[in-house]
Each structure stands twice: as C-alpha cells, then as structure tokens.
Design a protein around this motif. Structure first.
Motif, short mmCIF file in Angstrom:
data_model
loop_
_atom_site.label_atom_id
_atom_site.label_comp_id
_atom_site.label_asym_id
_atom_site.label_seq_id
_atom_site.Cartn_x
_atom_site.Cartn_y
_atom_site.Cartn_z
N UNK A 291 -9.04 -3.21 -4.06
CA UNK A 291 -9.88 -2.15 -3.52
C UNK A 291 -9.11 -0.83 -3.42
N UNK A 292 -9.88 0.26 -3.39
CA UNK A 292 -9.26 1.57 -3.21
C UNK A 292 -9.27 2.00 -1.74
N UNK A 299 -4.58 -6.44 2.05
CA UNK A 299 -3.17 -6.08 2.15
C UNK A 299 -2.87 -4.88 1.27
N UNK A 300 -2.41 -3.75 1.84
CA UNK A 300 -2.11 -2.57 1.02
C UNK A 300 -0.83 -2.76 0.20
N UNK A 325 1.90 -6.21 -13.83
CA UNK A 325 0.74 -5.41 -14.21
C UNK A 325 -0.51 -6.02 -13.59
N UNK A 326 -1.33 -5.20 -12.95
CA UNK A 326 -2.53 -5.67 -12.26
C UNK A 326 -3.72 -4.82 -12.70
N UNK A 343 -2.20 3.90 -3.69
CA UNK A 343 -2.21 2.79 -2.75
C UNK A 343 -3.52 2.02 -2.92
N UNK A 344 -3.40 0.74 -3.21
CA UNK A 344 -4.55 -0.13 -3.37
C UNK A 344 -4.49 -1.23 -2.31
N UNK A 345 -5.55 -2.01 -2.23
CA UNK A 345 -5.64 -3.02 -1.17
C UNK A 345 -6.13 -4.33 -1.78
#
Length: 366
Positions: A291-292, A299-300, A325-326, A343-345
């Motif tokens: 998620x953004x 979890x960030x 890589x994600x 920063x992603x979650x």
C-alpha cells in the motif's frame, strides 16, 4: 454423478517422459472447468486424452458414467474447439456447421433446425453464406463454436480458443463464452495459459505443472489460498512477491524479518504462524497488498522505485530494497519518478508464508 471422471490417467511417451502423469480429476455436470498452466504442463494433452485424440497409456476416463478410455473420438460424444478454428476454407459458414451432421447422417430438417438455433445464439445469421476468408477472427471463432454446438455433445472441449485474437476481442469473446455456457448449460473443459481467462471464466480451475495437478478449486479460493509458491506466482500478474524470511517468537510477540519488511505480526497472524518461528521461510505478498498509505497491521518500509507502468486505472511499480525487488499495484495518482525513494506499507493481514525448501504453503485463514 460426475460428468467427466479422470482416474489416474497418464500419457507415457517412453524413456521416462510423461505428457501427463497420474492425473485424477472429477468435473461435474454443467461445470466450466479451466485447465491452466504454462506451456508443456500437460493441459492440452489432458484435453486431447478426454477427446480420444491422444492415447491414454494408463488409467481410466469416463464421460456421463460410461468408460470411454478405449473408445474412438467419434464414439465419445464430445465436441472440440481448437485454437486454429480448423474451418474448411472452401465451405460457407452454413456448410462448415452442417458438415459434421452430414457425416453422421443427421436428417436434413434437423440439420437446418440446429444450424438456425446455433446461429441465433452466436449472432451468425448475417454470415451463414460467407466463406471463412470473409470473416473476422472473432466471427471465425463463433463459427467454430457453432460447429461444436450443432453436434449437441455431452461435453465441450476447448483448446486455447481465444489465443489467436487481439486483446480487445479476446475480452469480448470471454464474456460471450460465459454467456453461451449459461445458455447451453453443457459441461465444458477449457484449456488456457492465461490466468485472466481462468479467473473470469471458470467455475473451478485446475492448475497443472510438469504433467501433474498442483491445485484445483474455485478461482478466488485458489487465489486466496495457493497451495505452493508455483500456484501463488502463476495465478497473478505481476506474480506474488516472495522474499526469504524468518520469524522470531519472544515475550508473546512474533516478529517477521523479510528483507526490508521487519516488524511484529498482527495478533491473528502471530497466533497462526508462531509454530513456524525459527524455520527457513518465504514471505509472500501480492502486489495489491503493498500500500501507499498506512493501515493498522501494515508494516512500513522504504524502497527505491526502479520501474513504473502507468496503466490508466492503476499503476504498477517495481521497487528495490535490500537487494529485493517488489511489485506493487497502486493508485493511478501515485506516480513517483524512477530512482525516487518511497515509503510503502506491507499489509501483513494478507501475507502468506511458504516453507523455503518445499515451497508448500503454511496453513492460513482467509
């Protein structure tokens, strides 16, 4: 009673080479079953064995309660729709649809009635006197379907019938085939390597690899509970993210360490996965579960954007962090530049864990 029953069927080409190996599967009356897998997995061979076009080396095949294992194709009352359409170029649409009935000496008035019914269902009335060369790809596919329908078989067998169509037409034909199945109600086996076709068309899907069945179930059930890493990655685009991981249990908490994603598991996942602490694991998370924006239990982590595909309604981004890589499926308004740190979650409520050695999933609730 199952309409089609495969009991430990194999196709042995000799020297230890199997096209299909010990496959057992039951397909219910009126069901739309999709055989899904990569090229060479045995899905088309399985379909051809049901049709009688490929020898069954061992095992039994029954259709409508009748053992057809050693029967010729014409004795099985199945209709096959091929990828190539296989229309006679010198015959009109009407003649193509009539040909099989003519060979079986169906009475002429019955032939005409069946052609009229099939043409109405498929919207082919304006094209009955045209030759295949004067038809579009989608119209030719409808003719191939019409030729199958007029046979009034027990079972329809379809071998990648949409793969020669462009993307737009393929989407339209998917919907047409689903509507046709609902109207006709016949048991259908549909072979594809396209996970979108499988997810949107099948009552159930059967995922195959190396001539064997990996998992069978309703599309959303298989998507939510993949049995192993092969199924998890094959049934999605982009594939499920997999990261080497470990769990640590201490003081009533369970902590995940999976590349850049490090932190405590939510209570439900902690209780579920605590017995796996200390094992070599693979952490799995689908692209839509990165998620953004923050969310409870997510979890960030920080990562660098390495690729972006703007698809209109959504964007696909690839990020890299700690050598991993994600892929993430994000809102269309999230448009980071290549090389930017973001920063992603990771939504751990939708995580999966697999044994690192076997690739098998650890049991989870959904």
């Amino acid at each position: 009673m199952s309409e089609i029953k495969l009991n430990k069927i194999s196709r042995d080409y000799g020297q230890g080479i199997f096209g299909v190996h010990d496959v057992s599967l039951e397909i219910e009356t009126g069901e739309f079953m999709v055989l899904l897998g990569p090229s060479g997995c045995g899905k088309s061979t399985t379909l051809r064995m049901i049709a009688g076009l490929e020898e069954t080396t061992s095992g039994e095949i029954s259709i409508a309660g009748r053992d057809v294992t050693r029967l010729a194709p014409r004795e099985r009352n199945v209709a096959v729709v091929f990828q190539s359409y296989a229309l006679y170029p010198h015959m009109s649409v009407r003649e193509n649809m009539r040909f099989g009935m003519k060979m079986r000496k169906t009475p002429l008035d019955e032939q005409d009635a069946r052609i009229a019914r099939a043409a109405e269902v498929l919207g082919l009335q304006p094209y009955l006197d045209r030759k295949p060369a004067a038809l579009s790809g989608g119209q030719r596919q409808r003719v191939a379907l019409g030729r199958a329908i007029v046979r009034e078989p027990d079972v329809f067998l379809m071998d990648e019938p949409l793969s020669n169509l462009d993307a737009k037409l393929r989407g339209e034909m998917r919907q047409e085939l689903v509507r046709l199945h609902r109207r006709v109600g016949k048991t259908t086996v549909f072979v594809t390597h396209d996970h979108v076709e499988a997810m949107t068309m099948g009552d159930r899907i059967c995922i195959m690899r190396n001539g064997c069945i990996e998992q069978v179930g309703a599309p959303l059930e298989v998507y939510a509970r993949p049995r192993n890493t092969f199924v998890a990655q094959f049934l999605a685009a982009p594939a499920m993210n997999l990261v080497p991981a470990t769990l640590t249990a201490a003081a009533g908490a369970v902590t995940l360490s999976a590349g850049p994603i490090v932190g405590p598991l939510p209570a439900r996942e902690a209780a579920l996965y605590a017995p796996a602490a200390g094992r070599a694991l693979l952490f799995g998370l689908r692209a839509e579960d990165i998620l953004t924006q923050p969310r409870p239990g997510a979890q960030p982590f920080s990562a660098v954007v390495t690729a972006l595909e703007a698809l209109g309604p959504e964007n696909l981004i690839v990020v890299e962090a700690e050598g991993q890589a994600l892929s993430a499926r994000v809102d269309r308004h999230f448009l980071p530049r290549i090389g930017a740190e973001v920063t992603l979650h990771a939504d751990l409520a939708h995580m999966h864990l697999f044994d690192a050695a076997s690739g098998d999933a650890l049991a989870r609730e959904t």
